[in-house]
Structures are given as C-alpha cells and as structure tokens.
Design a protein around this motif. Structure first.
Motif, mmCIF file in Angstrom:
data_model
loop_
_atom_site.group_PDB
_atom_site.id
_atom_site.type_symbol
_atom_site.label_atom_id
_atom_site.label_comp_id
_atom_site.label_asym_id
_atom_site.label_seq_id
_atom_site.Cartn_x
_atom_site.Cartn_y
_atom_site.Cartn_z
ATOM 1 N N MET A 268 0.833 -1.203 0.000
ATOM 2 C CA MET A 268 0.000 0.000 0.000
ATOM 3 C C MET A 268 0.875 1.263 0.000
ATOM 4 O O MET A 268 1.869 1.315 0.720
ATOM 5 N N GLU A 269 0.486 2.215 -0.787
ATOM 6 C CA GLU A 269 1.280 3.451 -0.859
ATOM 7 C C GLU A 269 1.122 4.250 0.443
ATOM 8 O O GLU A 269 0.001 4.398 0.952
ATOM 9 N N GLN A 270 2.246 4.711 0.973
ATOM 10 C CA GLN A 270 2.171 5.434 2.241
ATOM 11 C C GLN A 270 2.027 6.937 1.977
ATOM 12 O O GLN A 270 2.756 7.485 1.151
ATOM 13 N N GLN A 271 1.070 7.529 2.651
ATOM 14 C CA GLN A 271 0.869 8.964 2.461
ATOM 15 C C GLN A 271 1.683 9.733 3.511
ATOM 16 O O GLN A 271 1.618 9.412 4.706
ATOM 17 N N ILE A 272 2.486 10.683 3.049
ATOM 18 C CA ILE A 272 3.276 11.450 4.018
ATOM 19 C C ILE A 272 2.490 12.706 4.388
ATOM 20 O O ILE A 272 2.146 13.516 3.534
ATOM 21 N N ILE A 273 2.185 12.818 5.677
ATOM 22 C CA ILE A 273 1.426 13.993 6.113
ATOM 23 C C ILE A 273 2.376 14.910 6.863
ATOM 24 O O ILE A 273 2.998 14.506 7.845
ATOM 25 N N THR A 274 2.520 16.134 6.376
ATOM 26 C CA THR A 274 3.380 17.067 7.105
ATOM 27 C C THR A 274 2.491 17.968 7.958
ATOM 28 O O THR A 274 1.413 18.364 7.555
ATOM 29 N N MET A 275 2.965 18.256 9.154
ATOM 30 C CA MET A 275 2.207 19.135 10.032
ATOM 31 C C MET A 275 3.125 20.250 10.485
ATOM 32 O O MET A 275 4.059 19.999 11.248
ATOM 33 N N SER A 276 2.887 21.436 9.997
ATOM 34 C CA SER A 276 3.775 22.523 10.395
ATOM 35 C C SER A 276 3.421 22.993 11.802
ATOM 36 O O SER A 276 2.298 22.821 12.272
ATOM 37 N N THR A 277 4.391 23.578 12.465
ATOM 38 C CA THR A 277 4.178 24.132 13.811
ATOM 39 C C THR A 277 4.818 25.526 13.811
ATOM 40 O O THR A 277 5.562 25.863 12.879
ATOM 41 N N PRO A 278 4.582 26.318 14.856
ATOM 42 C CA PRO A 278 5.233 27.628 14.904
ATOM 43 C C PRO A 278 6.756 27.522 14.747
ATOM 44 O O PRO A 278 7.393 28.427 14.220
ATOM 45 N N GLU A 279 7.341 26.394 15.180
ATOM 46 C CA GLU A 279 8.809 26.243 15.087
ATOM 47 C C GLU A 279 9.247 25.995 13.639
ATOM 48 O O GLU A 279 10.316 26.416 13.238
ATOM 49 N N THR A 280 8.436 25.272 12.889
ATOM 50 C CA THR A 280 8.872 24.886 11.537
ATOM 51 C C THR A 280 8.396 25.850 10.446
ATOM 52 O O THR A 280 8.922 25.829 9.345
ATOM 53 N N ARG A 281 7.416 26.681 10.738
ATOM 54 C CA ARG A 281 6.858 27.552 9.690
ATOM 55 C C ARG A 281 7.798 28.697 9.342
ATOM 56 O O ARG A 281 8.436 29.269 10.213
ATOM 57 N N ASN A 282 7.833 29.026 8.051
ATOM 58 C CA ASN A 282 8.667 30.164 7.634
ATOM 59 C C ASN A 282 8.052 31.502 8.027
ATOM 60 O O ASN A 282 8.740 32.430 8.413
ATOM 61 N N LYS A 283 6.723 31.601 7.837
ATOM 62 C CA LYS A 283 6.041 32.856 8.178
ATOM 63 C C LYS A 283 4.910 32.537 9.156
ATOM 64 O O LYS A 283 4.324 31.450 9.087
ATOM 65 N N PRO A 284 4.582 33.456 10.058
ATOM 66 C CA PRO A 284 3.532 33.159 11.043
ATOM 67 C C PRO A 284 2.136 33.057 10.428
ATOM 68 O O PRO A 284 1.832 33.740 9.441
ATOM 69 N N ASN A 285 1.302 32.218 11.019
ATOM 70 C CA ASN A 285 -0.130 32.190 10.698
ATOM 71 C C ASN A 285 -0.872 32.997 11.761
ATOM 72 O O ASN A 285 -0.535 32.920 12.949
ATOM 73 N N ILE A 286 -1.865 33.741 11.307
ATOM 74 C CA ILE A 286 -2.573 34.656 12.220
ATOM 75 C C ILE A 286 -4.062 34.340 12.223
ATOM 76 O O ILE A 286 -4.686 34.276 11.159
ATOM 77 N N LEU A 287 -4.639 34.172 13.428
ATOM 78 C CA LEU A 287 -6.089 33.996 13.534
ATOM 79 C C LEU A 287 -6.702 35.286 14.051
ATOM 80 O O LEU A 287 -6.252 35.824 15.067
ATOM 81 N N ILE A 288 -7.706 35.789 13.331
ATOM 82 C CA ILE A 288 -8.442 36.957 13.827
ATOM 83 C C ILE A 288 -9.842 36.487 14.192
ATOM 84 O O ILE A 288 -10.606 36.023 13.341
ATOM 85 N N THR A 289 -10.139 36.555 15.483
ATOM 86 C CA THR A 289 -11.429 36.070 15.949
ATOM 87 C C THR A 289 -12.171 37.175 16.714
ATOM 88 O O THR A 289 -11.637 38.270 16.915
ATOM 89 N N GLY A 290 -13.391 36.903 17.105
ATOM 90 C CA GLY A 290 -14.213 37.904 17.789
ATOM 91 C C GLY A 290 -15.669 37.661 17.410
ATOM 92 O O GLY A 290 -15.958 36.907 16.464
ATOM 93 N N SER A 291 -16.588 38.327 18.108
ATOM 94 C CA SER A 291 -18.010 38.168 17.798
ATOM 95 C C SER A 291 -18.279 38.683 16.387
ATOM 96 O O SER A 291 -17.554 39.561 15.900
ATOM 97 N N PRO A 292 -19.337 38.180 15.735
ATOM 98 C CA PRO A 292 -19.685 38.714 14.417
ATOM 99 C C PRO A 292 -19.893 40.235 14.485
ATOM 100 O O PRO A 292 -20.505 40.732 15.430
ATOM 101 N N GLY A 293 -19.337 40.961 13.534
ATOM 102 C CA GLY A 293 -19.502 42.412 13.472
ATOM 103 C C GLY A 293 -18.373 43.187 14.138
ATOM 104 O O GLY A 293 -18.342 44.418 14.078
ATOM 105 N N THR A 294 -17.433 42.508 14.770
ATOM 106 C CA THR A 294 -16.346 43.235 15.448
ATOM 107 C C THR A 294 -15.289 43.742 14.458
ATOM 108 O O THR A 294 -14.427 44.537 14.838
ATOM 109 N N GLY A 295 -15.353 43.279 13.216
ATOM 110 C CA GLY A 295 -14.429 43.822 12.202
ATOM 111 C C GLY A 295 -13.375 42.841 11.715
ATOM 112 O O GLY A 295 -12.379 43.251 11.118
ATOM 113 N N LYS A 296 -13.593 41.549 11.919
ATOM 114 C CA LYS A 296 -12.585 40.541 11.573
ATOM 115 C C LYS A 296 -12.238 40.517 10.087
ATOM 116 O O LYS A 296 -11.071 40.521 9.717
#
Ligand SMILES: Nc1ncnc2c1ncn2[C@@H]1O[C@H](COP(=O)(O)OP(=O)(O)O)[C@@H](O)[C@H]1O
Length: 189
Positions: free
Chosen positions: A1-29
């Motif tokens: 069976m072919e093996q699927q390689i799954i990569t999981m990036s983390t803050p340590e391995t990522r080149n650029k940061p990922n940003i989450l913008i959250t808040g109640s609906p209408g706050t301007g996200k």
C-alpha cells in the motif's frame, strides 16, 4: 500500500507566522483580516466565505433555520494550507477552539462596545434574535475566553475595534507582531 506522508507545520517549523483573527460577528474581523493579509502579502482565509463557496455544511438547524458548519469538512478543506511549512495565512472566524493549536502563531480577539455592535449587526439586516445572541456573546467575552482556553496566553491579543483609528492601530500592531516573529526566525537561522 502506498504510504501517504502527512506534514504538520508548527510555529517552530513555519517560515512565516499564521494569524487567527477572531471575535463576535460584526467586530471587524474580515475588514481587518483583509488589510493585514494585503499589508504582509499573506493569504487570507475568510472561513464564512470558504464554507459557503465549498458547501462545507452539515445538518440543517431548525432553530436557526440554516445549515450548520461541518467542522471536519472545514478542517480537511483548509489543512493543506494551514499545515504548509510556508505559513503566512490570515484566518478570520467567530470561533477558535475548532482549529488545531499548532496552526497559529498569533491569535487576535477583536472587541467592540455593545452599542456599536448592535448598530453594525442591524445594518447587516440580522434578525432581532440573531442580534441579541451576538451582542450577548460580546458582553460575556465568550470569544476571548475561548481563545485563552485554546491557545497559550502569550500569543492571544485582545484589541478594541470601534473606530477607524483603532482599526489602523490594530493593523500596525498585528503587522509588527508578525515582523517580530519573522526577525526572530531570521536570527535563529
Ligand atoms: N474599527 C472599526 N471602526 C469602524 N467601523 C468598523 C470597524 N471595524 C469594523 N467596522 C465596520 O463594521 C462592519 C462589520 O465589519 P466586518 O469586518 O464585516 O466584521 P466581522 O467580519 O467581524 O463580522 C463593517 O461595516 C465594517 O466596516
């Protein structure tokens, strides 16, 4: 069976940061999220739009008279982009505990007074029931609590978003945080 390689990036391995913008609906996200992505040259994933355009729905909710989000479908749909070692993704969603913690380097929670939020949601044509629910969510600080429970406190930033000046300040602040992470990575290399 072919093996699927799954990569999981983390803050340590990522080149650029990922940003989450959250808040109640209408706050301007989505407005701020687009500006942050444009300023930094990052990708922007507006979850609501992604769900609509790709039909990532589950069951029909009788009380709310709409289909509810299928979280598994959503996570599958965006995982390639979020787990990429490249990073550099801005995500906007009125929730945060559904995402894997490793996906984000910066989590921003936008806050707004109930008066302003009421006006914004009314201008959107929301029903009285939906306005009440969302305003209550803001009064209780539900999203801030959810963010603090789901991510390390030092990456969670609560920002007020009531005026265009505050939007500008928030844009500056988030870009600064992202650049500081990039600089740190450059020093480590
Ligand atoms: N800081 C702010 N100052 C003035 N108006 C704002 C501010 N943030 C958002 N708005 C306005 O509020 C409305 C809702 O913003 P939006 O980005 O769609 O919110 P969300 O994505 O959180 O639902 C829009 O009309 C937007 O222009």
């Amino acid at each position: 069976m072919e093996q699927q390689i799954i990569t999981m990036s983390t803050p340590e391995t990522r080149n650029k940061p990922n940003i989450l913008i959250t808040g109640s609906p209408g706050t301007g996200k989505s407005t701020l999220g687009q500006q942050v992505a444009d300023s930094l040259g990052f990708d922007f994933i507006e979850i609501g739009k992604e769900v609509r355009e790709n039909n990532l729905y589950g069951e029909f909710d009788e009380q709310y008279n709409c289909h509810v989000l299928d979280e598994d479908k959503l996570l599958d749909h965006i995982s390639d982009r979020m787990d990429s070692d490249d990073g550099g993704v801005v995500v906007d969603y009125h929730g945060c505990d559904l995402f894997p913690e490793r996906w984000f380097d910066i989590v921003v929670v936008l806050r707004c007074s109930t008066e302003k939020l009421f006006d914004r949601l009314q201008a959107r044509g929301y029903s009285e029931f939906k306005i009440k629910e969302n305003v209550e969510c803001e009064i209780f600080g539900s999203l801030l609590e959810e963010a603090k429970e789901s991510y390390k406190e030092e990456i969670v930033h609560e920002l007020q978003s009531e005026t265009p000046e505050e939007m500008e300040e928030n844009l500056e602040k988030i870009c600064e945080l992202a650049r500081a992470i990039n600089d740190e990575k450059a020093m480590d290399q």
